[in-house]
Design a protein around this motif. Structure first.
Motif, PDB file in Angstrom:
ATOM      1  N   ASN A   1       0.857  -1.178   0.000  1.00 36.40           N
ATOM      2  CA  ASN A   1       0.000   0.000   0.000  1.00 36.40           C
ATOM      3  C   ASN A   1       0.898   1.234   0.000  1.00 36.40           C
ATOM      4  N   GLU A   2       0.938   1.937  -1.111  1.00 33.91           N
ATOM      5  CA  GLU A   2       1.888   3.044  -1.289  1.00 33.91           C
ATOM      6  C   GLU A   2       1.665   4.144  -0.261  1.00 33.91           C
ATOM      7  N   ASN A   3       0.419   4.522  -0.035  1.00 31.85           N
ATOM      8  CA  ASN A   3       0.138   5.620   0.893  1.00 31.85           C
ATOM      9  C   ASN A   3       0.537   5.269   2.320  1.00 31.85           C
TER      10      ASN A   3
ATOM     11  N   LYS B   1       4.412   5.264   2.601  1.00 28.33           N
ATOM     12  CA  LYS B   1       4.952   6.628   2.618  1.00 28.33           C
ATOM     13  C   LYS B   1       4.634   7.326   3.940  1.00 28.33           C
ATOM     14  N   LEU B   2       3.462   7.052   4.502  1.00 28.94           N
ATOM     15  CA  LEU B   2       3.092   7.642   5.785  1.00 28.94           C
ATOM     16  C   LEU B   2       4.045   7.193   6.889  1.00 28.94           C
TER      17      LEU B   2
ATOM     18  N   TYR C   1      11.027   3.903  -4.068  1.00 26.67           N
ATOM     19  CA  TYR C   1      10.639   5.300  -4.244  1.00 26.67           C
ATOM     20  C   TYR C   1      11.773   6.218  -4.673  1.00 26.67           C
TER      21      TYR C   1
ATOM     22  N   GLN D   1       2.251  13.334   0.318  1.00 26.22           N
ATOM     23  CA  GLN D   1       1.912  12.395  -0.757  1.00 26.22           C
ATOM     24  C   GLN D   1       1.019  11.271  -0.273  1.00 26.22           C
ATOM     25  N   SER D   2       1.210  10.853   0.985  1.00 23.46           N
ATOM     26  CA  SER D   2       0.402   9.742   1.516  1.00 23.46           C
ATOM     27  C   SER D   2      -1.054  10.131   1.743  1.00 23.46           C
ATOM     28  N   LEU D   3      -1.308  11.436   1.835  1.00 24.07           N
ATOM     29  CA  LEU D   3      -2.660  11.908   2.103  1.00 24.07           C
ATOM     30  C   LEU D   3      -3.409  12.280   0.841  1.00 24.07           C
ATOM     31  N   ILE D   4      -2.699  12.272  -0.288  1.00 22.40           N
ATOM     32  CA  ILE D   4      -3.341  12.640  -1.563  1.00 22.40           C
ATOM     33  C   ILE D   4      -4.167  11.467  -2.088  1.00 22.40           C
TER      34      ILE D   4
END
Length: 244
Positions: free
Chosen positions: A93-95, A98-99, A143, A241-244
């Motif tokens: 899960n990318e988000n 990144k979070l 990344y 980016q994780s919140l987009i």
């Protein structure tokens, strides 16, 4: 020369200046800004090709400042982590990734800025070379964020600003060449990439020299503070980016 080309050259100059001053970070500036003007499949290979030029220039110019043994083992252990990074890129899960990564980078940077003294390595240590190199490969494969684990190792070894900048280039040079070979194999190294690269050379070289000037005038304590503030910015970017 078109206005877009001038903007591209200005972005490349700024990104190269950051890389030459601190040793890493140009892709965090170049790729997001370049993708506003050109397709990402052009921007990313162009950034990597410029990375090869920067690293090669600095390695030749400042080879006496390089900790070659450290760079060698970091590259070897990073190669083991890259496949895991690719798996993360494909399946994780990318988000969420990144979070978590953004939070860890911010917490470590704040800790390093506020702590006095702390654990240091007098000589190269295979365990820490493995940890930092391996996670650098994972983050780079997933990344393109090779930098943070390398910063941790450089801090543990108490590298000076000159050694930090030069040693990281000895790491990035083979890593970037391998990446560029991959882009070529997959048909992403196209004539447009070469065109913009050749146009950028007259701005890249002065930016490297100016960055070297700045790097050699940074006191080591001040240098690390700039590095950690930069990492906090990276962490905030990842959180965004994780919140987009």
């Amino acid at each position: 020369m078109s206005l877009i080309t001038l903007y591209i050259l200005a972005i490349i100059f700024l990104a190269t200046l950051v890389r030459s001053t601190f040793g890493f970070g140009e892709s965090l500036i170049a790729v997001p800004l370049l993708t506003l003007l050109i397709p990402i499949e052009i921007a990313v290979p162009l950034s990597v090709l410029i990375s090869i030029l920067i690293a090669a220039f600095i390695v030749v110019q400042d080879r006496k400042q390089i900790h070659f043994n450290s760079a060698k083992w970091l590259i070897i252990f990073a190669a083991l982590g890259i496949p895991i990074g690719l798996l993360l890129l494909i399946y994780a899960n990318e988000n969420l990734t990144k979070l978590v990564l953004g939070i860890l980078i911010i917490l470590y940077s704040i800790y390093s800025l506020t702590s006095k003294g702390g654990f240091r390595l007098e000589t190269d240590n295979k365990f820490w070379l493995f940890i930092c190199g391996f996670f650098s490969g994972i983050l780079g494969g997933a990344y393109g964020l090779n930098g943070p684990p390398l910063v941790i190792y450089g801090n543990l070894r108490n590298w000076t600003a000159k050694h930090f900048r030069a040693t990281l280039q000895a790491y990035f040079l083979p890593a970037s060449i391998i990446g560029m070979i991959g882009y070529w194999y997959n048909g992403l190294w196209v004539s447009t990439v070469t065109h913009y690269f050749l146009l950028s050379i007259p701005v890249v070289i002065p930016a490297i020299l100016l960055g070297r000037y700045f790097n050699h005038r940074l006191k080591d304590g001040t240098f690390l503070k700039y590095i950690y503030f930069g990492l906090i910015c990276v962490g905030i970017l990842l959180l965004g980016q994780s919140l987009i």
